[in-house]
Scaffold this motif. Structure first.
Motif, mmCIF file in Angstrom:
data_model
loop_
_atom_site.group_PDB
_atom_site.id
_atom_site.type_symbol
_atom_site.label_atom_id
_atom_site.label_comp_id
_atom_site.label_asym_id
_atom_site.label_seq_id
_atom_site.Cartn_x
_atom_site.Cartn_y
_atom_site.Cartn_z
ATOM 1 N N PHE A 20 0.821 -1.216 0.000
ATOM 2 C CA PHE A 20 0.000 0.000 0.000
ATOM 3 C C PHE A 20 0.854 1.265 0.000
ATOM 4 N N LEU A 21 2.061 1.158 0.546
ATOM 5 C CA LEU A 21 2.937 2.330 0.592
ATOM 6 C C LEU A 21 3.425 2.742 -0.795
ATOM 7 N N ARG A 22 3.456 1.809 -1.711
ATOM 8 C CA ARG A 22 3.873 2.125 -3.081
ATOM 9 C C ARG A 22 2.798 2.911 -3.819
ATOM 10 N N ASP A 23 1.576 2.864 -3.315
ATOM 11 C CA ASP A 23 0.458 3.512 -3.994
ATOM 12 C C ASP A 23 0.005 4.783 -3.288
ATOM 13 N N ARG A 24 0.837 5.290 -2.380
ATOM 14 C CA ARG A 24 0.519 6.537 -1.677
ATOM 15 C C ARG A 24 1.654 7.540 -1.863
ATOM 16 N N PRO A 25 1.325 8.827 -1.942
ATOM 17 C CA PRO A 25 2.384 9.849 -2.035
ATOM 18 C C PRO A 25 3.219 9.877 -0.754
ATOM 19 N N GLU A 26 4.516 9.958 -0.906
ATOM 20 C CA GLU A 26 5.403 9.972 0.254
ATOM 21 C C GLU A 26 5.181 11.204 1.124
ATOM 22 N N ASP A 27 4.679 12.277 0.524
ATOM 23 C CA ASP A 27 4.462 13.507 1.285
ATOM 24 C C ASP A 27 3.468 13.311 2.429
ATOM 25 N N LEU B 247 10.241 3.759 3.447
ATOM 26 C CA LEU B 247 9.083 3.485 4.303
ATOM 27 C C LEU B 247 8.640 2.026 4.214
ATOM 28 N N GLY B 248 8.823 1.429 3.052
ATOM 29 C CA GLY B 248 8.465 0.017 2.915
ATOM 30 C C GLY B 248 9.285 -0.858 3.844
ATOM 31 N N TRP B 249 10.585 -0.556 3.938
ATOM 32 C CA TRP B 249 11.443 -1.315 4.860
ATOM 33 C C TRP B 249 11.014 -1.090 6.297
ATOM 34 N N LEU B 250 10.685 0.149 6.613
ATOM 35 C CA LEU B 250 10.231 0.464 7.970
ATOM 36 C C LEU B 250 8.988 -0.339 8.326
ATOM 37 N N PHE B 251 8.006 -0.327 7.440
ATOM 38 C CA PHE B 251 6.768 -1.045 7.732
ATOM 39 C C PHE B 251 7.007 -2.544 7.832
ATOM 40 N N ASN B 252 7.698 -3.105 6.865
ATOM 41 C CA ASN B 252 7.884 -4.559 6.858
ATOM 42 C C ASN B 252 8.666 -5.030 8.082
ATOM 43 N N TYR B 253 9.701 -4.292 8.443
ATOM 44 C CA TYR B 253 10.464 -4.682 9.631
ATOM 45 C C TYR B 253 9.593 -4.607 10.877
#
Length: 217
Positions: free
Chosen positions: A80-87, A118-124
């Motif tokens: 889901f993080l890939r489909d949201r603006p990082e801002d 952020l993907g690494w943060l969430f997955n970890y």
């Protein structure tokens, strides 16, 4: 209800009901339906192929990948993080950058802190939190054939498990922010009306299913 409530329901489902031996049972399927309705409410549902950007790959490749994973895995894998603006995550990114720079003596311009990952943060954090959840579930009740040593051991273990359960607040808050940067609190009535959410008595449902399962043998 918040995305943090969703997180706890997801952890509980994966702990007990995601195993292939029970995944198609009534209690498991009802839990999945509940989770998917919450995903819709908090913007965590898999997007249709027509809504996909390139993400460094073709839309076709991205759509194919998403079709190979379940609705729940779209969250579990951090897709889901890939489909949201990082801002949307700017305050969280800045807090993370400040903490990491302080911990490792880096400057904010250091190449190690330029990207957010952020993907690494969430997955970890999510998989670590799942491990903590699995580890910290207390032993309940008294077993048949009372054994003093075993029960004393369980009492000691439960003290540690209780400490784990009360020490995850900051970690859970970060996961909540990743799941829903707005940290909404949506009334159950709205969840039911707009997203088909159902409040269910899972204790009764689980007991009925277990009794039916026993009757089959």
């Amino acid at each position: 209800m918040t995305a943090q409530d969703y997180l706890y329901k997801l952890l509980a489902y994966r702990h007990e009901w995601a195993k292939h031996t029970v995944a198609q049972s009534k209690p498991a399927l009802l839990r999945v339906a509940q989770l998917e309705s919450l995903q819709a409410a908090f913007g965590l549902s898999k997007p249709p192929a027509t809504a996909l950007g390139s993400h460094g790959a073709s839309r076709h490749e991205r759509a194919y990948h998403l079709n190979t994973i379940s609705a729940l895995d779209y969250v579990v894998l951090g897709e889901f993080l890939r489909d949201r603006p990082e801002d949307l995550y700017r305050p969280l990114i800045e807090r993370a950058r400040t903490a990491v720079c302080a911990a490792f003596g880096l400057s904010p311009d250091d190449r190690l802190t330029r990207r957010s990952h952020l993907g690494w943060l969430f997955n970890y954090l999510f998989h670590y939190r799942q491990s903590l959840y699995n580890l910290s579930q207390p032993e309940l009740g008294m077993l048949e054939g009372f054994a003093l040593g075993l029960h004393y051991g369980q009492l000691l273990a439960n003290q540690v498990k209780g400490a784990i359960q009360t020490s995850t607040a900051e970690l859970d808050a970060v996961l909540w922010e990743l799941l829903d940067p707005a940290q909404q609190d949506i009334p159950v009535a709205e969840l039911s009306e707009r997203y088909g959410y159902r409040e269910l008595d899972f204790e009764a449902i689980d007991l009925a299913w277990r009794m039916e399962d026993l009757d089959r043998y």
